[in-house]
Motif scaffolding. Structure first.
Motif: not given
Length: 598
Positions: A346-358
């Motif tokens: 679940x943490x990896x999913x959230x990090x991927x979404x944050x990286x895409x936004x970045x």
């Protein structure tokens, strides 16, 4: 426990073997070093002895040719002649620094001597029993060691016959003190002696060893020495050294001698040309030097090895216990990992979404920066093209006048200049588009800076004339090559000259303005100085001068100097502002020299 005992026994055996081998090697190395040192010292002392003795060897032969001594032997009763001979021998003795120098008749009686004024003078004494006299009287050169019968001092005697008509008339004798040779026989480890053929010590670094033999003498040898009176009446005792002395000392043999009082290593050497040997005696305990340190270090090493072995054994035991504990801990960890894995997904999913936004934000920032740069470059089009357009207008007006006057060649010249200026304007537009699209596409080349400055000055000349500003060029006579983009550098120079013209015009001093463009060289760089006699630039404004949209002019946009600096930096140069010698502003462009064309 059995393993510990086996390891201890194995290490003990290894320690004993290493101790025996190491001790033997150290003993052998010490023995070899000691023998080498002894032989080196013997060579030094041998050369010293030979040089000292050879100094006196030719003196008797030279004296034997003296007329005064021959006259003295012919008339021994003539007191005046004998006195002169005594004085002569005294001077010779003082100059040669010999112990004694004297003249013997053919019967062995001393007729004249250097010590004629001393109480124990040799005059009147017979030395016909001395071997050196007998050998010289028989017509040969003689050398002999003996203890002085009169002085009681050790000496080395040199004798030579005095001849007249090939007949021996007498003998000249020179005696040298042996104590002078012993003065440099000093060594902390070894003692040195000189022995006669019987092994009797007559020179030594240990005074108490004098007149003693290294080995016991036979009765026949003792009787021979007594009859020769070589050592006067001294009794020759023995150091009682047991062992075999070198049979041929000239080979530099080494042996070990032992007595009740000493245990020594002896190296021997014959002195070339003289009938005696010199020997070096060193105590044998020197052979064991360093052995104690070796055994101590070896013991420590094996003790450390033993301790390491025991520690290693203990660690192996503990490792086995830890392995059992680790197995149970691994099972527990595996359960925890499974639980944690689900949380991490679940943490990896959230990090991927944050990286895409970045990444999206970064792309937007890059696009905004690109648009800002393109906006700055677009703003310079009219700024950079005004000067060529003014020049075209001036050439066109002149062309019309020349056309009316039917000066066709001048018309053609102005039209050619207009054509060149339109091509240059096309190049400027093309380069600006290329710069806005991809700055790396603009390539620099080796360019003579004088040509760029001349072209820039010709383009801005009409503008300068309009505002009554004189442009002076101070350029070197030789080429000034640098790695630059000629068109961009020309635009920068035009912009800087134009800024100077505008500053002079705004000052409105009423007098003709002066703007000077100079090209100077330092050891590694070219410096383009643009000086004016305008109002100059305040120090507080100089720090912000190259910032975009910052200007000190009333109607300025604040982009010209900023873009000029960007272009110069893109060519690996620098653009700085300062105070001009003309009391106005100075802008300096600096480029590194081209080493191939410098």
């Amino acid at each position: 426990m059995r393993k510990v005992t086996a390891i201890s026994i194995l290490l003990l055996n290894g320690y004993l073997i290493a101790a025996m081998i190491g001790s033997y090697l150290i003993w052998q190395d010490n023995y070899r070093s000691l023998v080498i040192d002894q032989h080196r010292q013997l060579d030094v002392f041998s050369n010293h002895i030979i040089s000292r003795l050879e100094k006196y060897s030719p003196i008797p032969q030279l004296l034997s040719q003296n007329t005064l001594l021959l006259n003295t032997l012919s008339a021994p009763a003539n007191a005046a002649t004998v006195l002169k001979a005594n004085q002569f021998l005294q001077r010779v003795n003082w100059v040669s620094q010999a112990a004694d120098t004297y003249l013997l008749s053919k019967s062995g009686m001393t007729i004249a001597a250097s010590n004629w004024q001393e109480s124990n003078t040799f005059i009147g004494k017979r030395f016909d029993w001395r071997p050196y006299f007998k050998q010289a009287r028989d017509g040969g050169k003689a050398e002999y060691f003996a203890l002085g019968s009169t002085s009681g001092k050790r000496g080395y005697y040199f004798a030579y016959p005095v001849l007249q008509d090939n007949r021996v008339q007498g003998v000249v004798v020179v005696k040298m003190q042996l104590s002078a040779i012993e003065s440099n026989w000093e060594n902390q480890q070894s003692q040195f002696v000189a022995t006669d053929p019987y092994g009797v010590i007559f020179m030594s670094s240990q005074p108490e060893w004098l007149y003693q033999s290294l080995r016991p003498l036979t009765k026949q040898e003792q009787q021979t020495l007594k009859e020769s009176r070589q050592y006067s009446d001294r009794k020759i005792s023995s150091l009682q050294l047991r062992g075999k002395l070198a049979d041929s000392p000239s080979r530099g043999d080494t042996s070990r001698l032992i007595s009740d009082d000493m245990d020594v290593i002896v190296s021997s050497k014959s002195v070339a040309g003289f009938n005696f040997d010199i020997r070096a005696l060193s105590p044998s305990h020197l052979l064991y030097h360093g052995l104690g340190y070796f055994l101590t270090i070896l013991t420590l090493i094996f003790a450390v090895i033993l301790l390491i072995s025991l520690v290693f054994y203990q660690r192996r035991q503990k490792q086995r216990q830890l392995e059992k504990m680790r197995e149970s801990a691994n099972q527990h960890l595996e359960r925890q990992v499974l639980m944690r894995t689900s949380e991490l997904q679940s943490e990896v999913g959230e990090r991927e979404r944050a990286e895409q936004a970045l990444r999206l934000a970064q792309a937007e920032l890059i696009q905004a920066a690109k648009l800002a740069v393109i906006g700055q470059l677009s703003a310079t089009i009219s700024h950079e093209l005004n000067n060529p357009l003014a020049a075209i207008r001036s050439f066109a007006d002149n062309g019309r006048k020349f056309l009316a006057r039917e000066q066709w060649h001048r018309v053609d010249e102005n039209l050619s200049r207009i054509t060149a200026l339109t091509e240059r304007m096309a190049d400027i537009s093309k380069q600006l588009r290329a710069f806005a699209r991809k700055p790396d596409d603009v390539k620099a080349s080796q360019t003579d800076l004088r040509t760029v400055i001349n072209e820039a000055a010709s383009l801005i000349a009409a503008e300068a004339k309009r505002y009554q500003v004189d442009i002076n060029l101070l350029l070197p006579s030789s080429p000034a090559f640098a790695l630059v983009h000629a068109l961009q550098l020309e635009q920068v120079i035009i912009n800087l000259i134009n800024n100077g013209i505008q500053a002079i015009n705004e000052a409105n001093t009423g007098s003709t303005g002066l703007l000077r463009v100079s090209l100077e060289a330092s050891e590694t760089c070219w410096h383009i100085h643009i000086d004016d006699n305008g109002p100059g630039i305040r120090v507080s404004d100089q720090e912000m001068l190259f910032e975009p949209f910052y200007t000190t002019r009333k109607n300025g946009l604040g982009l010209g100097l900023s873009l000029s600096q960007q272009l110069i930096v893109g060519m690996n140069g620098t653009l700085v502002v300062g105070q001009s010698p003309l009391d106005g502003a100075r802008l300096t462009i600096r480029f590194e020299k081209d080493e191939d064309n410098a």
